[in-house]
Design a protein around this motif. Structure first.
Motif, PDB file in Angstrom:
ATOM      1  N   ARG A  11       0.883  -1.196  -0.089  1.00 11.52           N
ATOM      2  CA  ARG A  11       0.109  -0.014   0.009  1.00 11.52           C
ATOM      3  C   ARG A  11       0.885   1.397  -0.092  1.00 11.52           C
ATOM      4  O   ARG A  11       0.408   2.442  -0.159  1.00 11.52           O
ATOM      5  CB  ARG A  11      -0.835   0.022   1.253  1.00 11.52           C
ATOM      6  CG  ARG A  11      -2.107  -1.104   1.114  1.00 11.52           C
ATOM      7  CD  ARG A  11      -2.837  -1.165   2.248  1.00 11.52           C
ATOM      8  NE  ARG A  11      -4.107  -1.877   2.194  1.00 11.52           N
ATOM      9  CZ  ARG A  11      -4.310  -3.078   2.816  1.00 11.52           C
ATOM     10  NH1 ARG A  11      -3.308  -3.486   3.792  1.00 11.52           N
ATOM     11  NH2 ARG A  11      -5.247  -3.914   2.817  1.00 11.52           N
ATOM     12  N   ARG A  14       0.372   3.509  -3.104  1.00 19.36           N
ATOM     13  CA  ARG A  14      -0.441   4.704  -3.074  1.00 19.36           C
ATOM     14  C   ARG A  14       0.044   5.790  -2.738  1.00 19.36           C
ATOM     15  O   ARG A  14      -0.217   7.017  -3.192  1.00 19.36           O
ATOM     16  CB  ARG A  14      -1.690   4.227  -2.071  1.00 19.36           C
ATOM     17  CG  ARG A  14      -2.316   2.716  -2.385  1.00 19.36           C
ATOM     18  CD  ARG A  14      -3.291   2.493  -1.224  1.00 19.36           C
ATOM     19  NE  ARG A  14      -4.038   1.224  -1.775  1.00 19.36           N
ATOM     20  CZ  ARG A  14      -4.746   0.552  -0.736  1.00 19.36           C
ATOM     21  NH1 ARG A  14      -4.937   1.465   0.667  1.00 19.36           N
ATOM     22  NH2 ARG A  14      -5.207  -0.653  -0.967  1.00 19.36           N
ATOM     23  N   ILE A  93     -14.750   2.116  -1.025  1.00 20.02           N
ATOM     24  CA  ILE A  93     -13.543   1.241  -1.730  1.00 20.02           C
ATOM     25  C   ILE A  93     -12.937   0.556  -0.598  1.00 20.02           C
ATOM     26  O   ILE A  93     -12.457  -0.687  -0.782  1.00 20.02           O
ATOM     27  CB  ILE A  93     -12.857   2.203  -2.432  1.00 20.02           C
ATOM     28  CG1 ILE A  93     -13.397   2.974  -3.671  1.00 20.02           C
ATOM     29  CG2 ILE A  93     -11.486   1.501  -2.931  1.00 20.02           C
ATOM     30  CD1 ILE A  93     -12.615   3.963  -4.330  1.00 20.02           C
ATOM     31  N   VAL A  97     -13.981  -3.292  -1.519  1.00 20.22           N
ATOM     32  CA  VAL A  97     -12.662  -3.822  -2.298  1.00 20.22           C
ATOM     33  C   VAL A  97     -11.606  -4.250  -1.430  1.00 20.22           C
ATOM     34  O   VAL A  97     -11.154  -5.316  -1.662  1.00 20.22           O
ATOM     35  CB  VAL A  97     -12.576  -2.786  -3.523  1.00 20.22           C
ATOM     36  CG1 VAL A  97     -11.649  -3.356  -4.680  1.00 20.22           C
ATOM     37  CG2 VAL A  97     -13.791  -2.293  -4.290  1.00 20.22           C
ATOM     38  N   ASP A  98     -11.109  -3.071  -1.005  1.00 18.39           N
ATOM     39  CA  ASP A  98      -9.689  -3.463  -0.329  1.00 18.39           C
ATOM     40  C   ASP A  98     -10.015  -4.386   0.744  1.00 18.39           C
ATOM     41  O   ASP A  98      -9.004  -5.406   0.868  1.00 18.39           O
ATOM     42  CB  ASP A  98      -9.391  -2.112   0.320  1.00 18.39           C
ATOM     43  CG  ASP A  98      -7.935  -2.089   1.126  1.00 18.39           C
ATOM     44  OD1 ASP A  98      -6.909  -1.634   0.285  1.00 18.39           O
ATOM     45  OD2 ASP A  98      -7.814  -2.616   2.252  1.00 18.39           O
ATOM     46  N   LEU A 101      -9.878  -7.881  -0.785  1.00 16.13           N
ATOM     47  CA  LEU A 101      -8.784  -8.315  -1.345  1.00 16.13           C
ATOM     48  C   LEU A 101      -7.572  -8.629  -0.137  1.00 16.13           C
ATOM     49  O   LEU A 101      -6.851  -9.765  -0.162  1.00 16.13           O
ATOM     50  CB  LEU A 101      -8.036  -7.325  -2.273  1.00 16.13           C
ATOM     51  CG  LEU A 101      -8.651  -6.828  -3.385  1.00 16.13           C
ATOM     52  CD1 LEU A 101      -8.095  -5.602  -3.921  1.00 16.13           C
ATOM     53  CD2 LEU A 101      -8.248  -8.033  -4.354  1.00 16.13           C
ATOM     54  N   TRP A 102      -7.572  -7.854   0.986  1.00 15.00           N
ATOM     55  CA  TRP A 102      -6.947  -8.137   2.053  1.00 15.00           C
ATOM     56  C   TRP A 102      -7.214  -9.650   2.916  1.00 15.00           C
ATOM     57  O   TRP A 102      -6.602 -10.329   3.038  1.00 15.00           O
ATOM     58  CB  TRP A 102      -6.870  -7.384   3.096  1.00 15.00           C
ATOM     59  CG  TRP A 102      -6.251  -7.406   4.285  1.00 15.00           C
ATOM     60  CD1 TRP A 102      -6.675  -7.409   5.686  1.00 15.00           C
ATOM     61  CD2 TRP A 102      -4.891  -7.713   4.649  1.00 15.00           C
ATOM     62  NE1 TRP A 102      -5.525  -7.761   6.514  1.00 15.00           N
ATOM     63  CE2 TRP A 102      -4.400  -7.864   5.833  1.00 15.00           C
ATOM     64  CE3 TRP A 102      -3.461  -7.995   3.562  1.00 15.00           C
ATOM     65  CZ2 TRP A 102      -3.155  -8.153   6.386  1.00 15.00           C
ATOM     66  CZ3 TRP A 102      -2.554  -8.225   4.025  1.00 15.00           C
ATOM     67  CH2 TRP A 102      -2.296  -8.484   5.207  1.00 15.00           C
ATOM     68  N   LEU A 155      -6.885   5.186  -4.665  1.00 15.51           N
ATOM     69  CA  LEU A 155      -7.100   3.915  -3.985  1.00 15.51           C
ATOM     70  C   LEU A 155      -7.731   2.822  -4.744  1.00 15.51           C
ATOM     71  O   LEU A 155      -7.253   1.808  -4.733  1.00 15.51           O
ATOM     72  CB  LEU A 155      -8.021   4.369  -2.803  1.00 15.51           C
ATOM     73  CG  LEU A 155      -8.766   3.361  -1.804  1.00 15.51           C
ATOM     74  CD1 LEU A 155      -7.638   2.639  -1.144  1.00 15.51           C
ATOM     75  CD2 LEU A 155      -9.445   3.897  -0.859  1.00 15.51           C
ATOM     76  N   HIS A 158      -5.328   1.332  -7.465  1.00 10.04           N
ATOM     77  CA  HIS A 158      -4.227   0.619  -6.755  1.00 10.04           C
ATOM     78  C   HIS A 158      -5.064  -0.713  -6.321  1.00 10.04           C
ATOM     79  O   HIS A 158      -4.261  -1.928  -6.758  1.00 10.04           O
ATOM     80  CB  HIS A 158      -3.707   1.181  -5.405  1.00 10.04           C
ATOM     81  CG  HIS A 158      -2.793   0.238  -4.573  1.00 10.04           C
ATOM     82  ND1 HIS A 158      -3.137  -0.499  -3.531  1.00 10.04           N
ATOM     83  CD2 HIS A 158      -1.451   0.112  -4.866  1.00 10.04           C
ATOM     84  CE1 HIS A 158      -2.251  -1.188  -3.116  1.00 10.04           C
ATOM     85  NE2 HIS A 158      -0.994  -0.779  -3.958  1.00 10.04           N
ATOM     86  N   CYS A 159      -6.162  -1.058  -5.826  1.00  9.21           N
ATOM     87  CA  CYS A 159      -6.851  -2.179  -5.601  1.00  9.21           C
ATOM     88  C   CYS A 159      -6.864  -3.073  -6.873  1.00  9.21           C
ATOM     89  O   CYS A 159      -6.947  -4.150  -6.674  1.00  9.21           O
ATOM     90  CB  CYS A 159      -8.045  -1.668  -4.795  1.00  9.21           C
ATOM     91  SG  CYS A 159      -8.048  -1.046  -3.137  1.00  9.21           S
ATOM     92  N   TRP A 162      -4.044  -4.400  -7.865  1.00  7.93           N
ATOM     93  CA  TRP A 162      -3.523  -5.495  -6.696  1.00  7.93           C
ATOM     94  C   TRP A 162      -4.708  -6.846  -7.169  1.00  7.93           C
ATOM     95  O   TRP A 162      -3.981  -7.978  -7.007  1.00  7.93           O
ATOM     96  CB  TRP A 162      -4.112  -5.190  -5.321  1.00  7.93           C
ATOM     97  CG  TRP A 162      -3.955  -6.044  -4.267  1.00  7.93           C
ATOM     98  CD1 TRP A 162      -3.364  -7.417  -4.224  1.00  7.93           C
ATOM     99  CD2 TRP A 162      -4.634  -5.730  -2.708  1.00  7.93           C
ATOM    100  NE1 TRP A 162      -3.404  -7.654  -3.027  1.00  7.93           N
ATOM    101  CE2 TRP A 162      -4.159  -6.750  -2.004  1.00  7.93           C
ATOM    102  CE3 TRP A 162      -4.892  -4.727  -2.356  1.00  7.93           C
ATOM    103  CZ2 TRP A 162      -4.276  -7.014  -0.788  1.00  7.93           C
ATOM    104  CZ3 TRP A 162      -5.410  -4.715  -0.944  1.00  7.93           C
ATOM    105  CH2 TRP A 162      -4.934  -5.810  -0.148  1.00  7.93           C
TER     106      TRP A 162
END
Length: 193
Positions: A11, A14, A93, A97-98, A101-102, A155, A158-159, A162
């Motif tokens: 991250r 970002r 987001i 989303v984030d 993904l995490w 953000l 980037h996601c 990823w």
């Protein structure tokens, strides 16, 4: 001058991209999470870390918001309805989303093997498809807030990058086009090093 601490494959990218968009000087210390250099600044060992003089800031979104407010760029003024809409995109987001993904990452390689639930990734992917479809219909572009790039654009882009790397990419075509446009920005290219 700012110092960004953390690897670009995290991250921290970002924050580096944000600084490139702002056009302000910074240095970058490329270190992994939980390294000694990070642990001295952030007891959790998480990256990124930003140094601004004597101030040490953590959390990529908090750092990006701080930088946007401080430089009055890539953001709308606090206390305005545009800022509330911008913050709503940011939180959407992060939540939709984030976080997915995490969680997928945790069950792929972060958690010890005996605590991973690989099957969870199918439900996360299903959930993310619906979330991204709603996001895709929620803006008319070229950016989330219209004509101006803001924190949630960095953000989300980037996601979505990823998600591609993690082979977890259910983005609709409109978001793929959006991502490609933002990743072709000169600031993004410079941030990649």
């Amino acid at each position: 001058m700012y110092e960004v601490i953390g690897t670009r494959k995290s991250r921290a990218m970002r924050v580096i991209w944000m600084l490139e968009e702002l056009g302000v000087p910074y240095s970058h210390t490329d270190v992994s999470p939980r390294s000694d250099a990070v642990a001295k600044l952030n007891p959790s060992g998480k990256i990124p870390v930003l140094r601004d003089g004597d101030a040490v800031l953590t959390d990529s979104v908090a750092i990006m918001t701080y930088l946007a407010d401080k430089h009055q760029k890539l953001t709308y003024a606090p206390g305005t309805t545009d800022r509330a809409r911008q913050d709503a995109f940011t939180h959407q987001i992060l939540d939709e989303v984030d976080a997915l993904l995490w969680t997928a990452s945790r069950h792929s390689f972060v958690l010890p093997k005996e605590h991973r639930v690989p099957g969870i990734k199918d439900s996360l992917r299903w959930e993310m498809i619906g979330n991204l479809d709603r996001l895709a219909t929620g803006f008319t572009g070229p950016f989330l807030m219209g004509e101006k790039i803001t924190v949630p654009d960095i953000l989300l882009t980037h996601c979505l990058g990823w998600a591609l790397i993690a082979k977890f990419d259910p983005a609709p075509p409109s978001l793929r086009d959006y991502t490609n446009r933002l990743r072709s920005r000169p600031a993004f290219v410079r941030a990649q090093g």
